[in-house]
Design a protein around this motif. Structure first.
Motif, PDB file in Angstrom:
ATOM      1  N   ALA A  76       0.629  -1.551   0.086  1.00 11.23           N
ATOM      2  CA  ALA A  76      -0.204   0.075  -0.266  1.00 11.23           C
ATOM      3  C   ALA A  76       0.483   1.257  -0.199  1.00 11.23           C
ATOM      4  O   ALA A  76       0.763   2.611  -0.056  1.00 11.23           O
ATOM      5  N   HIS A  77       2.567   1.074   0.075  1.00 13.84           N
ATOM      6  CA  HIS A  77       2.564   2.659  -0.210  1.00 13.84           C
ATOM      7  C   HIS A  77       3.865   2.039  -1.473  1.00 13.84           C
ATOM      8  O   HIS A  77       5.456   2.384  -0.841  1.00 13.84           O
ATOM      9  N   SER A  78       3.597   1.847  -2.076  1.00 12.89           N
ATOM     10  CA  SER A  78       4.076   1.837  -3.651  1.00 12.89           C
ATOM     11  C   SER A  78       3.335   1.934  -4.578  1.00 12.89           C
ATOM     12  O   SER A  78       2.248   2.736  -4.532  1.00 12.89           O
ATOM     13  N   VAL A  79       4.327   1.930  -5.873  1.00 17.07           N
ATOM     14  CA  VAL A  79       3.798   3.465  -6.363  1.00 17.07           C
ATOM     15  C   VAL A  79       4.266   2.446  -7.893  1.00 17.07           C
ATOM     16  O   VAL A  79       5.774   3.128  -8.432  1.00 17.07           O
ATOM     17  N   PRO A  80       3.255   1.814  -8.877  1.00 19.08           N
ATOM     18  CA  PRO A  80       4.118   0.567  -9.509  1.00 19.08           C
ATOM     19  C   PRO A  80       4.394   1.384 -11.136  1.00 19.08           C
ATOM     20  O   PRO A  80       3.082   2.266 -11.417  1.00 19.08           O
ATOM     21  N   GLY A  88       9.745 -10.679 -10.511  1.00 19.43           N
ATOM     22  CA  GLY A  88      10.077  -9.476  -9.669  1.00 19.43           C
ATOM     23  C   GLY A  88      10.528  -8.119 -10.344  1.00 19.43           C
ATOM     24  O   GLY A  88      11.252  -8.920 -11.132  1.00 19.43           O
ATOM     25  N   GLY A  89      10.561  -6.887  -9.509  1.00 17.85           N
ATOM     26  CA  GLY A  89      11.777  -6.146  -9.698  1.00 17.85           C
ATOM     27  C   GLY A  89      12.372  -5.492  -8.998  1.00 17.85           C
ATOM     28  O   GLY A  89      12.924  -5.516  -7.782  1.00 17.85           O
ATOM     29  N   VAL A  90      12.743  -3.682  -9.708  1.00 20.15           N
ATOM     30  CA  VAL A  90      13.743  -3.294  -8.746  1.00 20.15           C
ATOM     31  C   VAL A  90      12.936  -2.230  -8.267  1.00 20.15           C
ATOM     32  O   VAL A  90      11.843  -2.076  -8.587  1.00 20.15           O
ATOM     33  N   TRP A  91      13.076  -1.634  -6.782  1.00 11.65           N
ATOM     34  CA  TRP A  91      12.816  -0.710  -6.573  1.00 11.65           C
ATOM     35  C   TRP A  91      13.078   0.890  -6.402  1.00 11.65           C
ATOM     36  O   TRP A  91      14.379   0.677  -6.640  1.00 11.65           O
ATOM     37  N   GLN A 146      20.446  -6.716 -13.057  1.00 12.15           N
ATOM     38  CA  GLN A 146      19.901  -7.415 -13.881  1.00 12.15           C
ATOM     39  C   GLN A 146      18.960  -7.888 -14.511  1.00 12.15           C
ATOM     40  O   GLN A 146      19.248  -8.593 -12.843  1.00 12.15           O
ATOM     41  N   GLY A 147      18.673  -8.254 -15.678  1.00 16.41           N
ATOM     42  CA  GLY A 147      18.317  -9.791 -15.039  1.00 16.41           C
ATOM     43  C   GLY A 147      18.782 -11.387 -15.197  1.00 16.41           C
ATOM     44  O   GLY A 147      19.250 -11.571 -15.755  1.00 16.41           O
ATOM     45  N   ARG A 148      17.769 -12.102 -14.061  1.00 20.13           N
ATOM     46  CA  ARG A 148      18.254 -12.804 -13.399  1.00 20.13           C
ATOM     47  C   ARG A 148      17.721 -13.992 -12.705  1.00 20.13           C
ATOM     48  O   ARG A 148      16.666 -13.579 -12.297  1.00 20.13           O
ATOM     49  N   GLU A 149      17.906 -14.957 -12.278  1.00 18.95           N
ATOM     50  CA  GLU A 149      17.504 -15.857 -11.347  1.00 18.95           C
ATOM     51  C   GLU A 149      18.005 -15.066 -10.158  1.00 18.95           C
ATOM     52  O   GLU A 149      19.095 -14.359 -10.228  1.00 18.95           O
ATOM     53  N   ALA A 150      17.276 -14.686  -8.890  1.00 11.97           N
ATOM     54  CA  ALA A 150      17.274 -14.442  -8.028  1.00 11.97           C
ATOM     55  C   ALA A 150      17.170 -15.418  -6.883  1.00 11.97           C
ATOM     56  O   ALA A 150      15.823 -16.099  -6.752  1.00 11.97           O
ATOM     57  N   ASP A 151      17.049 -14.942  -5.433  1.00 10.73           N
ATOM     58  CA  ASP A 151      16.722 -15.534  -3.959  1.00 10.73           C
ATOM     59  C   ASP A 151      15.337 -15.278  -4.048  1.00 10.73           C
ATOM     60  O   ASP A 151      14.910 -16.371  -3.472  1.00 10.73           O
ATOM     61  N   THR A 152      14.622 -14.167  -3.913  1.00  9.12           N
ATOM     62  CA  THR A 152      13.991 -13.004  -3.710  1.00  9.12           C
ATOM     63  C   THR A 152      13.823 -12.099  -4.344  1.00  9.12           C
ATOM     64  O   THR A 152      14.478 -11.856  -4.820  1.00  9.12           O
ATOM     65  N   VAL A 153      12.815 -11.709  -4.554  1.00  6.50           N
ATOM     66  CA  VAL A 153      12.263 -10.110  -5.069  1.00  6.50           C
ATOM     67  C   VAL A 153      11.262  -9.989  -4.596  1.00  6.50           C
ATOM     68  O   VAL A 153      10.440 -10.254  -2.961  1.00  6.50           O
ATOM     69  N   PRO A 154      11.215  -8.741  -4.473  1.00  3.46           N
ATOM     70  CA  PRO A 154      10.102  -8.082  -3.663  1.00  3.46           C
ATOM     71  C   PRO A 154       9.032  -7.986  -4.708  1.00  3.46           C
ATOM     72  O   PRO A 154       8.519  -7.866  -5.648  1.00  3.46           O
ATOM     73  N   PHE A 155       7.841  -7.968  -3.732  1.00  2.00           N
ATOM     74  CA  PHE A 155       6.847  -8.391  -4.083  1.00  2.00           C
ATOM     75  C   PHE A 155       5.894  -9.379  -4.899  1.00  2.00           C
ATOM     76  O   PHE A 155       5.514 -10.392  -4.315  1.00  2.00           O
ATOM     77  N   VAL A 205      13.021 -18.373  -9.208  1.00  2.00           N
ATOM     78  CA  VAL A 205      12.438 -16.813  -8.575  1.00  2.00           C
ATOM     79  C   VAL A 205      13.230 -16.071 -10.044  1.00  2.00           C
ATOM     80  O   VAL A 205      14.200 -15.921 -10.325  1.00  2.00           O
ATOM     81  N   TRP A 206      12.447 -15.158 -10.495  1.00  2.39           N
ATOM     82  CA  TRP A 206      13.086 -13.683 -11.565  1.00  2.39           C
ATOM     83  C   TRP A 206      12.881 -12.332 -11.476  1.00  2.39           C
ATOM     84  O   TRP A 206      11.894 -12.291 -10.863  1.00  2.39           O
ATOM     85  N   LEU A 207      14.588 -12.225 -11.539  1.00  2.61           N
ATOM     86  CA  LEU A 207      14.291 -10.692 -11.313  1.00  2.61           C
ATOM     87  C   LEU A 207      14.495 -10.167 -12.646  1.00  2.61           C
ATOM     88  O   LEU A 207      15.447  -9.964 -13.612  1.00  2.61           O
ATOM     89  N   ASN A 208      13.552  -9.279 -12.799  1.00  2.00           N
ATOM     90  CA  ASN A 208      13.593  -8.225 -14.295  1.00  2.00           C
ATOM     91  C   ASN A 208      13.616  -6.592 -14.203  1.00  2.00           C
ATOM     92  O   ASN A 208      12.774  -6.377 -12.834  1.00  2.00           O
ATOM     93  N   PRO A 209      15.030  -6.226 -14.157  1.00  2.00           N
ATOM     94  CA  PRO A 209      14.794  -4.340 -13.658  1.00  2.00           C
ATOM     95  C   PRO A 209      13.523  -3.428 -14.569  1.00  2.00           C
ATOM     96  O   PRO A 209      13.585  -3.287 -14.206  1.00  2.00           O
ATOM     97  N   GLU A 210      13.418  -4.228 -15.647  1.00  2.00           N
ATOM     98  CA  GLU A 210      12.007  -3.674 -16.584  1.00  2.00           C
ATOM     99  C   GLU A 210      10.801  -3.248 -15.217  1.00  2.00           C
ATOM    100  O   GLU A 210       9.599  -2.632 -15.736  1.00  2.00           O
ATOM    101  N   ILE A 211      11.039  -4.514 -14.277  1.00  2.00           N
ATOM    102  CA  ILE A 211       9.679  -4.197 -13.469  1.00  2.00           C
ATOM    103  C   ILE A 211      10.463  -3.509 -11.875  1.00  2.00           C
ATOM    104  O   ILE A 211      11.052  -3.278 -11.549  1.00  2.00           O
ATOM    105  N   GLU A 212       9.850  -2.450 -12.260  1.00  2.00           N
ATOM    106  CA  GLU A 212       9.647  -0.866 -11.957  1.00  2.00           C
ATOM    107  C   GLU A 212       8.493  -0.896 -10.532  1.00  2.00           C
ATOM    108  O   GLU A 212       7.788  -0.524 -11.396  1.00  2.00           O
ATOM    109  N   THR A 213       8.915  -0.507 -10.124  1.00  2.00           N
ATOM    110  CA  THR A 213       8.188   0.324  -8.531  1.00  2.00           C
ATOM    111  C   THR A 213       8.683   1.218  -7.918  1.00  2.00           C
ATOM    112  O   THR A 213      10.033   1.456  -7.559  1.00  2.00           O
TER     113      THR A 213
END
Length: 334
Positions: free
Chosen positions: A94-98, A119-122, A156-165, A202-210
């Motif tokens: 509730a305190h994020s803006v995608p 997920g992506g990057v903050w 950068q785009g990569r497998e990750a341990d975790t992602v936000p949200f 689990v995949w981190l895509n930096p184009e997913i931004e919030t």
């Protein structure tokens, strides 16, 4: 085109709930294929009134409110998923803006088969105007504050341990189970441990931004990191293989306490404590200088070290307290 349920845990978020809802309404993904499920912990401020007003003003976006009487985040997420009807769950706070393409990019990343939870990057912003809030936001994106958490410090785009949200299909929850309601923090990380253990990605895509709004005060930051540290120990007890170097704050605090006690009697301990203090304060000063230069804001020279120290000592002290309490709690359960 898959239907999407946006699940949002919420409690007393009157300052930011409209920012989130407006950002969801501005998404490039068709509104007809989206719904928003807000699991509210019976907010005592104007949050629920603001949600009701939004529902009246914008009926084109389906927004539903469900009660979360437990007032903890994993329970909120589970209540929201139970009420949801979509094929894909997208978690937001509730305190994020995608970003306007957030939902579309989450769905396309899932459909491309890059990951099962994506997920992506903050981009971290201050929780309110003022130098302290600005320092907290800068500290929350600095490696000395958050270690190697790629979603905060650039990636950068990569497998990750975790992602936000995270965004994932309903079938993933059916395969590994919902969020663990016995953990009052670290629920995302624990969920992603089970994702990876079950053979999913689990995949981190930096184009997913919030945009994420950091805590506004040092007191709120201390409470946040106390909760993180306390429940991280419980995570590590279940999954010791998930230990990371950035989680040494507990040992760091212990050395301060131990050397402080020993320095009463031993000169060598006093020198060791002085050396540790010099190294740590130097590291904080460097972080403050880096942040002040990066953001062209002189007050960060002081507020960033204050915020980072608050994060370290709150997390580390809570971790140690959890470690002390754990054996007694385990005996009570037997």
């Amino acid at each position: 085109m898959p239907t999407v349920s946006i699940i949002v845990p919420c409690y007393n978020e009157q300052a930011t709930i409209n920012l989130l809802l407006d950002a969801i309404r501005a998404q490039t993904y068709p509104l007809t294929e989206m719904e928003v499920i807000i699991a509210d912990g019976i907010s005592t401020d104007a949050t629920r009134d603001k949600i009701a007003a939004f529902q009246q003003e914008h009926p084109e976006l389906r927004v539903r409110l469900v009660d979360n009487h437990q007032r903890v985040i994993p329970a909120a997420l589970n209540r929201a998923m139970e009420a949801a009807q979509g094929e894909i769950f997208v978690r937001l706070d509730a305190h994020s803006v995608p970003r306007s393409t957030y939902i579309e990019t989450c769905v396309s990343t899932l459909e491309a088969g890059l990951g099962d939870n994506v997920g992506g990057v903050w981009t971290i912003r201050p929780g309110r105007p003022g130098p302290i809030a600005a320092g907290i936001a800068a500290a929350a994106a600095h490696p000395l504050g958050v270690g190697d958490a790629h979603y905060r410090v650039g990636a950068q785009g990569r497998e990750a341990d975790t992602v936000p949200f995270g965004a994932f299909r309903r079938s993933l929850v059916e395969a590994i189970g919902p969020f663990d309601e016995s953990l009052l923090s670290n629920e995302d990380y624990e969920f992603n441990v089970r994702v990876r253990k079950a053979g999913f990605t689990v995949w981190l895509n930096p184009e997913i931004e919030t945009i994420y709004f950091a805590r506004p005060t040092l007191g709120a930051l201390a409470r946040q990191y106390w909760r993180y540290g306390y429940w991280k120990l419980r995570m590590l007890m279940r999954y010791p293989e998930t230990f990371r170097w950035r989680q040494l704050s507990g040992a760091f605090v212990l050395t301060w306490l131990g050397l402080g006690a020993l320095s009463i009697w031993f000169r060598l301990a006093r020198w060791a404590l002085l050396a540790e203090a010099f190294i740590y304060l130097s590291a904080l000063l460097i972080a403050g200088i880096q942040s002040a230069r990066k953001h062209n804001r002189a007050t960060l020279l002081i507020t960033v070290p204050l915020a980072i120290a608050t994060m370290h000592f709150s997390w580390g002290t809570a971790f140690l307290w959890s470690l002390i309490k754990y054996p007694f709690e385990s005996k009570q359960k037997r």
